[in-house]
Write an enzyme that holds these catalytic residues in place. Structure first.
Site, PDB file in Angstrom:
ATOM      1  N   GLN A  96      -7.219-103.007  54.722  1.00  0.00           N
ATOM      2  CA  GLN A  96      -7.851-102.746  53.426  1.00  0.00           C
ATOM      3  C   GLN A  96      -8.654-103.951  52.945  1.00  0.00           C
ATOM      4  O   GLN A  96      -9.707-103.799  52.320  1.00  0.00           O
ATOM      5  CB  GLN A  96      -6.772-102.394  52.395  1.00  0.00           C
ATOM      6  CG  GLN A  96      -7.309-101.739  51.139  1.00  0.00           C
ATOM      7  CD  GLN A  96      -7.607-100.268  51.327  1.00  0.00           C
ATOM      8  OE1 GLN A  96      -6.798 -99.527  51.862  1.00  0.00           O
ATOM      9  NE2 GLN A  96      -8.775 -99.832  50.886  1.00  0.00           N
ATOM     10  N   LYS A  99     -11.916-103.745  54.834  1.00  0.00           N
ATOM     11  CA  LYS A  99     -12.595-102.508  54.430  1.00  0.00           C
ATOM     12  C   LYS A  99     -13.235-102.684  53.060  1.00  0.00           C
ATOM     13  O   LYS A  99     -14.407-102.335  52.853  1.00  0.00           O
ATOM     14  CB  LYS A  99     -11.598-101.353  54.398  1.00  0.00           C
ATOM     15  CG  LYS A  99     -12.198-100.031  53.918  1.00  0.00           C
ATOM     16  CD  LYS A  99     -11.137 -98.983  53.640  1.00  0.00           C
ATOM     17  CE  LYS A  99     -10.324 -98.636  54.858  1.00  0.00           C
ATOM     18  NZ  LYS A  99      -9.419 -97.478  54.609  1.00  0.00           N
ATOM     19  N   LYS A 111      -1.693-102.791  49.610  1.00  0.00           N
ATOM     20  CA  LYS A 111      -1.158-101.468  49.954  1.00  0.00           C
ATOM     21  C   LYS A 111       0.294-101.407  49.507  1.00  0.00           C
ATOM     22  O   LYS A 111       0.975-102.443  49.432  1.00  0.00           O
ATOM     23  CB  LYS A 111      -1.244-101.208  51.459  1.00  0.00           C
ATOM     24  CG  LYS A 111      -1.355 -99.740  51.827  1.00  0.00           C
ATOM     25  CD  LYS A 111      -2.754 -99.187  51.552  1.00  0.00           C
ATOM     26  CE  LYS A 111      -2.873 -97.755  52.020  1.00  0.00           C
ATOM     27  NZ  LYS A 111      -4.248 -97.231  51.821  1.00  0.00           N
ATOM     28  N   ASP A 151      -2.703 -92.050  48.272  1.00  0.00           N
ATOM     29  CA  ASP A 151      -2.706 -92.157  49.734  1.00  0.00           C
ATOM     30  C   ASP A 151      -1.925 -90.945  50.233  1.00  0.00           C
ATOM     31  O   ASP A 151      -1.713 -89.982  49.480  1.00  0.00           O
ATOM     32  CB  ASP A 151      -2.073 -93.480  50.192  1.00  0.00           C
ATOM     33  CG  ASP A 151      -2.395 -93.828  51.641  1.00  0.00           C
ATOM     34  OD1 ASP A 151      -3.445 -94.437  51.886  1.00  0.00           O
ATOM     35  OD2 ASP A 151      -1.602 -93.464  52.536  1.00  0.00           O
ATOM     36  N   ASN A 229      -6.455 -83.962  52.324  1.00  0.00           N
ATOM     37  CA  ASN A 229      -7.641 -84.199  51.502  1.00  0.00           C
ATOM     38  C   ASN A 229      -8.824 -84.702  52.309  1.00  0.00           C
ATOM     39  O   ASN A 229      -9.938 -84.164  52.225  1.00  0.00           O
ATOM     40  CB  ASN A 229      -7.268 -85.200  50.397  1.00  0.00           C
ATOM     41  CG  ASN A 229      -8.450 -85.595  49.544  1.00  0.00           C
ATOM     42  OD1 ASN A 229      -9.237 -86.447  49.924  1.00  0.00           O
ATOM     43  ND2 ASN A 229      -8.571 -84.991  48.383  1.00  0.00           N
TER      44      ASN A 229
END
Length: 453
Positions: A96, A99, A111, A151, A229
């Site tokens: 992350q 990213k 996270k 998440d 999703n």
């Protein structure tokens, strides 16, 4: 720093080190930055006790890994799933960090989550869990400190319960969570963002590598895994553009659409998934002439022809053997909607194919191709700070621009820092590009903060 029994984190770290090898050989001073950045700034672990509907106390483990704040507040999702452990959350927080750097927005990496499983739980049980979870977590997060999101297992219902608990505990209404409801601080396009952003990124890849397999053509065949999703909105965008979606999957098996999925199919599956249903149960009500269900199988070996493969389920969902099957089926683009969706062996197969020249596979890692979700979370934070809401069209255009910039950043860094002697036929490594570009941005900010020297 890899501790014992952290295989997912070790895999993510090894991938970064491998991608950085040429860059570090030319810039050895950054070796120190690599040593520092791999250690999380803070790891919070706590007990979550909640009451089930029978009045019995249950206990789960809660976590928040605040990995790196060099570029902004910690930002990353909360995962609720029985598989959650520190190794998985460290790998996710580590990924992350880079990213978020690739989005160009002011966000650090983090996270968190719990080994709590919302499946099969009543709304009341999930609410009581969320209240207990936030009773500890609230002291570690905030709009300028750490902004969690949804998440796996953490959707709109859970975000609502978590936000309500925080608001009561702090007596303030601030944007300390993203993925909120539209009428209380959420952003348009946030549910769609990861899936849509993945396709916006892939469109740039296709235009460069294989325009003959444009997503505007019904003859272009797309394999997607997962049915949550991310995968639903990936599929809907592919169908909207005109290409053919051939597969979806869940933890129990894969469902192949012989002539391709329709928009109505995807929406129907989405409603079923909200109720905890399975693809197998959905398939049992469909014509066997239109759909084929394969229990215990992932889609990658089930298609004799596929042009683009988009893993959207979970980490390590494409093995080396499955990667070889995809190459044999003619795949040209592999881009991850999930985080670290491909094993090290699969990535080696795809990267080897890329190096063969025209007709090879071009692979994009999740930290680049699926950054659209956290990008729109960042846009939600910006809207909350200004106490306003942008239109669907405004947010969608910003998402398109962010994904275009991310692609160009990865392409440029991959061209410069892969260490390969590229020819006109060999495309740059987007894997190297994403890792190097994200690392340089984070490392440079850390140096200016005095975190390494």
């Amino acid at each position: 720093m890899v501790l014992p029994n952290e295989p997912e984190y070790e895999q993510a770290l090894n991938e970064l080190k491998h991608s950085l090898s040429y860059f570090l050989s030319q810039n050895p001073v950054y070796e120190k930055a690599l040593q520092v950045v791999q250690v999380p700034e803070r790891v919070v672990q706590f007990r979550v006790v909640w009451e089930d509907d029978q009045g019995v106390a249950q206990v789960n483990r809660g976590f928040r890994v605040q990995y790196n704040s060099a570029l902004g507040p910690y930002k990353g999702g909360l995962r609720l799933h029985p598989s959650v452990n520190l190794s998985i959350l460290k790998f996710l927080g580590f990924e992350q960090t880079f990213k978020n750097a690739l989005t160009g927005l002011s966000m650090g990496g983090g996270k968190g989550g719990s080994d709590f499983d919302p499946k099969g739980k009543s709304d009341s049980e999930i609410r009581r869990f969320c209240v207990s979870f936030m009773t500890e977590l609230f002291r570690h997060i905030g709009q300028d400190t750490d902004v969690p999101a949804g998440d796996i297992g953490t959707g709109a219902r859970e975000i609502g319960f978590l936000f309500g608990a925080y608001k009561k505990l702090k007596n303030e209404f601030v944007g300390m969570l993203t993925g909120k409801g539209l009428n209380w601080g959420g952003s348009f396009i946030r549910p769609e963002a990861t899936g849509y952003g993945l396709i916006y990124y892939v469109e740039h890849m296709i235009a460069r590598a294989c325009p003959e397999y444009s997503l505007t053509k019904p003859t272009t065949l797309v394999a997607i895994s997962g049915s949550g999703n991310v995968s639903q909105y990936t599929a809907l965008k592919v169908i909207e553009l005109g290409a053919t979606v051939k597969s979806l999957s869940d933890s129990q098996g894969s469902l192949i659409a012989i002539e391709g999925y329709t928009k109505e199919d995807i929406l129907s599956i989405g409603q079923l998934k909200l109720k905890g249903g399975s693809l197998e149960s959905w398939a049992s009500k469909q014509s066997t002439e239109k759909f084929a269900y394969y229990a215990g199988k992932r889609p990658w070996t089930l298609l004799s022809e596929v042009h683009h493969a988009l893993p959207g389920a979970t980490q390590n969902e494409v093995s080396g053997e499955e990667a070889e099957a995809l190459v044999k089926a003619g795949v040209r683009i592999v881009a991850e909607g999930s985080n670290m969706g491909c094993t090290e062996e699969a990535i080696e197969v795809f990267e080897a194919s890329r190096k063969t020249g025209a007709g090879g596979v071009w692979y994009a890692p999740g930290k680049a191709s699926n950054c659209g979700g956290v990008a729109v979370s960042g846009l939600e934070m910006a809207q909350n700070s200004q106490r306003l809401a942008w239109s669907t069209q405004e947010v969608d255009q910003k998402l398109k621009d962010i994904m275009a910039d991310c692609y160009q950043t990865c392409l440029s860094a991959g061209t410069k820092w892969s260490g390969e002697n590229l020819t006109d036929d060999v495309l740059p490594s987007l894997l190297s590009g994403a890792n190097v570009a994200g690392f340089i941005k984070v490392a440079d900010a850390m140096k200016e903060h005095g975190d390494w020297w």
